[in-house]
Structures are given as structure tokens and as C-alpha cells.
Design an enzyme around this catalytic site. Sequence first.
Site, PDB file in Angstrom:
ATOM      1  N   GLY A  13      -1.704   6.871  -6.821  1.00 40.88           N
ATOM      2  CA  GLY A  13      -1.542   7.297  -8.204  1.00 40.88           C
ATOM      3  C   GLY A  13      -0.352   8.195  -8.470  1.00 40.88           C
ATOM      4  O   GLY A  13      -0.424   9.092  -9.312  1.00 40.88           O
ATOM      5  N   THR A  14       0.784   7.951  -7.790  1.00 41.09           N
ATOM      6  CA  THR A  14       1.957   8.786  -8.056  1.00 41.09           C
ATOM      7  C   THR A  14       2.490   8.582  -9.466  1.00 41.09           C
ATOM      8  O   THR A  14       2.897   9.544 -10.132  1.00 41.09           O
ATOM      9  CB  THR A  14       3.071   8.516  -7.029  1.00 41.09           C
ATOM     10  N   ASN A  15       2.485   7.344  -9.946  1.00 43.33           N
ATOM     11  CA  ASN A  15       2.940   7.108 -11.323  1.00 43.33           C
ATOM     12  C   ASN A  15       1.932   7.650 -12.332  1.00 43.33           C
ATOM     13  O   ASN A  15       2.309   8.115 -13.412  1.00 43.33           O
ATOM     14  CB  ASN A  15       3.197   5.622 -11.551  1.00 43.33           C
ATOM     15  N   MET A  92      -2.790  -3.280  -7.794  1.00 43.83           N
ATOM     16  CA  MET A  92      -2.361  -4.257  -6.799  1.00 43.83           C
ATOM     17  C   MET A  92      -3.016  -5.632  -6.945  1.00 43.83           C
ATOM     18  O   MET A  92      -3.120  -6.380  -5.974  1.00 43.83           O
ATOM     19  CB  MET A  92      -2.639  -3.710  -5.390  1.00 43.83           C
ATOM     20  N   ILE A  94      -3.453  -9.315  -9.389  1.00 51.04           N
ATOM     21  CA  ILE A  94      -2.936 -10.139 -10.480  1.00 51.04           C
ATOM     22  C   ILE A  94      -4.031 -10.310 -11.521  1.00 51.04           C
ATOM     23  O   ILE A  94      -5.143 -10.772 -11.221  1.00 51.04           O
ATOM     24  CB  ILE A  94      -2.488 -11.523  -9.964  1.00 51.04           C
ATOM     25  N   LEU A  95      -3.723  -9.918 -12.749  1.00 49.72           N
ATOM     26  CA  LEU A  95      -4.670 -10.094 -13.855  1.00 49.72           C
ATOM     27  C   LEU A  95      -4.479 -11.479 -14.471  1.00 49.72           C
ATOM     28  O   LEU A  95      -3.364 -11.960 -14.606  1.00 49.72           O
ATOM     29  CB  LEU A  95      -4.442  -9.013 -14.909  1.00 49.72           C
ATOM     30  N   HIS A 111       8.033  -1.578 -12.467  1.00 50.16           N
ATOM     31  CA  HIS A 111       8.407  -2.320 -11.258  1.00 50.16           C
ATOM     32  C   HIS A 111       9.602  -1.628 -10.622  1.00 50.16           C
ATOM     33  O   HIS A 111      10.559  -1.264 -11.315  1.00 50.16           O
ATOM     34  CB  HIS A 111       8.765  -3.768 -11.610  1.00 50.16           C
TER      35      HIS A 111
END
Length: 211
Positions: A13-15, A92, A94-95, A111
Site C-alpha cells: 500500500g505505498t501508493n 494485482m 485483472i478485473l 502504472h
Amino acid sequence: MQKRIAVLVSGGGTNLQALIDAQSRGELKNGLLAAVVSSREGAFALERAAAAGIPGYVVARRSFPDNRSMTAALVSQLRALDIDLVVLAGFMHILTEEMVAAYPNAILNVHPALIPSFCGAGYYGLHVHEAALAYGVKVTGATVHFVNEEPDGGPIVLQKAVDIREGDTPEALQRRVMEEAEWVILPKAVSLFCEGRLSVDGRTVKVKNKD
């Protein structure tokens, strides 16, 4: 009316922390971090959320037979929370198209490259920076884009360049791209969305001036 933001995470969770810090500085104008949703139990991002007083939820990938059923559960959770903007921050998985249909031009992803370089299937995490160094590019960076059905294929909101230095390792480059680009442009893009200053025309995202 403040826009309610949900951040989807899978790991450290760095972002997410960059968004939390921006909110504490008053930089998420007209936006509120209303929920953090993790794809796995025990993700450190959930601890970051708790420390900031943001409700955390788990929609675990391993609880579902495929990405489609997980996506449906996520959409249901987000709708129950009355979410206006979805932010993918180290998510991580794909939705499937159900998420894009539920939140058209209201899902942001960051990204760690200058799209369309080093993006799409297989380009995630350190793989992106390994590829940039192997190719010998002189400049890399980060991109915030709207999410559509194509991985890393949605309209670009913001980009920021980062110079590659002699002797860079993938790990050193990853850290610098986060610090100099990702953590700068992700909060800015979120704020622009919440202020109602973004409009999408085909592949082009236009940023309106402040009134």
C-alpha cells in the site's frame, strides 16, 4: 458534495499511503478516502488504512473461483459503500468488464512506466523496470490512466518522466519512479477527478481550468 473514494489494494500500500498523506495535507480537493478494499487478508495496506481511520474491507481472490465472480463481489461492495471513484493502487488482479460497466471513466490506475511503453499483460512490479533497463531507454516514469477493458489501455490522465541513471538496478529505479512520479501524479489525478475537472474525449483526457 465530496466524492467518495475506494482504494483497491493487494499488498503493502505505498501508493495508498501517498493518497493518505495527500488527504492529510488537504490536497484531495472535494474527495474523501472512504474505503480500502484488499484482495487478500493480512495485507499491510489494511494496517495503513486502519492507522488513518479509513474503513478496510477484504474481498479475497482465493474465495472466488475466477476473476469474474470476484469482480461482481467487488462491484457489490463498492455500490454498498456509495463509492464515486475507484483507485487501483497495487491491485494485482485483472478485473472483468463488469467493473468498467459499473464505473465508466471512474476507475484510475497508476502504472510505473510511460504508457504505451512497457505496459499491458505481464508488465507489473519489478518486471516493468527490468524491461525498461533491458531496452536501454533513457527516460521512464509513471502514468495515471482511466481503466477500460484492455490492461493499461485506458485514456491517459497524467504522466511524469523520470531519468534513468547509469548503474540503476530495477529496485533502485522502482523506488525512484514511486517517489518522483507515482506518489506525485496519483494524488493529483484523484483530486482533479473529485473536483470535476477531467473530461474524456475518445482517447484524450482534458483537464479543465479552475473556475
